[in-house]
Design an enzyme around this catalytic site. Structure first.
Site, PDB file in Angstrom:
ATOM      1  N   ARG A 225       0.867  -1.186   0.000  1.00 40.00           N
ATOM      2  CA  ARG A 225       0.000   0.000   0.000  1.00 40.00           C
ATOM      3  C   ARG A 225       0.905   1.237   0.000  1.00 40.00           C
ATOM      4  O   ARG A 225       1.968   1.230   0.630  1.00 40.00           O
ATOM      5  CB  ARG A 225      -0.893   0.041   1.241  1.00 40.00           C
ATOM      6  N   GLU A 254      -3.925   7.551  -5.397  1.00 38.93           N
ATOM      7  CA  GLU A 254      -4.204   6.793  -6.625  1.00 38.93           C
ATOM      8  C   GLU A 254      -5.482   7.316  -7.268  1.00 38.93           C
ATOM      9  O   GLU A 254      -6.440   7.570  -6.538  1.00 38.93           O
ATOM     10  CB  GLU A 254      -4.344   5.300  -6.296  1.00 38.93           C
ATOM     11  N   HIS A 273      -1.679  -0.105  -9.830  1.00 39.22           N
ATOM     12  CA  HIS A 273      -2.301  -0.963  -8.814  1.00 39.22           C
ATOM     13  C   HIS A 273      -3.044  -2.145  -9.477  1.00 39.22           C
ATOM     14  O   HIS A 273      -4.253  -2.325  -9.269  1.00 39.22           O
ATOM     15  CB  HIS A 273      -3.265  -0.155  -7.915  1.00 39.22           C
TER      16      HIS A 273
END
Ligand code: NDP
Length: 307
Positions: A225, A254, A273
């Site tokens: 993360r 993000e 991601h």
């Protein structure tokens, strides 16, 4: 609780079409349907990627991710909501993604792809390419992701060490360090790979001191993360050549903002991601959901229960 209606929240669409999971679970002895925010109310249980306040009225939430950092655990507990997650399914996907990053760096593939975009026939310097056997990767977090990374890199001849909260051994890891000794562990590695959950303990674990502890020729990989890393400190370390490069799948913000320097730094690979993406994702998640529906019917404890 009695399960009559299982919703598939349309937020799973970020990872796979909700209709695929709907069809996969069609033979369950309960009503399964794809729902939007307004449809959550009518469900006893919901499979979801995103958190929504209406979920507090459900009896059971299943997250299609392993990380549960975006769910308000105290509120769920106070409202008697069961939360289960999808840890256990991302070993091979993340392992292969990390192997891909390492092979890109060692065989210079990211550079060739960048050159190809500009029709440039540029060979690397004679001493830029290398091979992986004999290198060491320190994997911080020895759970599903860490073990998948260890297995995949081990097969490529990489020596793998690990960091976890205890020093109990883990299969696939040659040596294990406790989190207190993380700087000593990462200091000897050619590659540092972050696979820990985001918790109060791991937030900002990779700060300026951690990048100082790394070797100048080492690469940093984050598939965990964004907030586990102090991103400005990472950018400083990259810009000042305190470390060689980085491969990043996750970020503080993000999507990664267009103005982030990470986009154009040399020896940095940015992926959106998607390190755990696979066309089988809905099957892997569906397997956990199916097992838990069976367990509920049988009066057994949930698999992967978080709250
Ligand atoms: P697991 O629960 O299987 O593993 C987490 C491991 O981290 C545990 O083995 C634990 O070991 C270790 N750990 C926890 N706290 C610390 C700490 N303070 N210091 C060192 N180690 C610690 O989770 P997963 O492997 O399934 O997933 C890990 C995380 O990866 C997720 O929470 C998610 O955030 C991220 N993720 C990212 C994906 C992506 O798309 N990029 C995909 C899937 C997951 P011990 O108990 O021994 O300390």
């Amino acid at each position: 609780f009695e399960l009559e209606r299982l919703g598939i929240h349309d937020s799973v669409d970020a990872v796979f079409p909700p209709s695929e999971l709907d069809a996969f679970l069609a033979d369950l002895p309960v009503t399964v349907e794809v729902v939007d925010d307004d449809g959550i109310d009518a469900c006893d249980a919901v499979v979801t990627r995103d958190y929504h306040e209406a979920l507090l009225e459900c009896a059971w939430i299943h997250s299609i991710q392993a990380g549960i950092d975006r769910f308000p655990l105290d509120d769920l507990e106070a409202n008697d909501v069961v939360l289960t997650n999808s840890t256990g399914i991302h070993d091979r996907t993340i392992g292969e993604t990390v192997a891909g990053y390492l092979l890109a760096f060692s065989r210079r593939l990211h550079e060739h792809v960048a050159n190809q975009q500009q029709r440039r026939w540029d060979r690397p310097e004679w001493d830029e390419a290398f091979t992986l056997p004999g290198t060491t990767a320190c994997v911080v977090g020895t759970g599903t992701l860490g073990r998948g990374v260890a297995e995949t890199l081990g097969a490529l001849g990489v020596r793998v060490t690990g960091v976890r909260r205890s020093t109990d051994p883990v299969p696939g890891f040659e040596e294990i360090y406790a989190t207190d000794d993380v700087h000593a562990a990462i200091g000897e590695a050619d590659f540092v790979v972050v696979t820990v959950p985001l918790t109060d303990d791991t937030e900002g674990l990779f700060d300026a001191a951690a990048f100082d502890a790394m070797r100048e020729d080492a690469y940093f990989v984050n598939v965990a993360r964004g907030a586990v890393v102090d991103e400005p400190a990472l950018i400083d370390a990259l810009e000042s050549d305190a470390i060689e490069g980085a491969a990043l799948d996750v970020f503080e913000t993000e999507p990664l903002p267009e103005e982030s320097p990470l986009w154009d730094l040399e020896e940095v690979i940015v992926t959106p991601h998607c390190g755990a993406f696979t066309r089988d994702y809905f099957r892997d998640v569906g397997g956990i959901v199916r097992e838990n529906v069976d367990r509920l019917e049988a009066g057994e404890a949930f698999h992967n229960r978080v709250v």
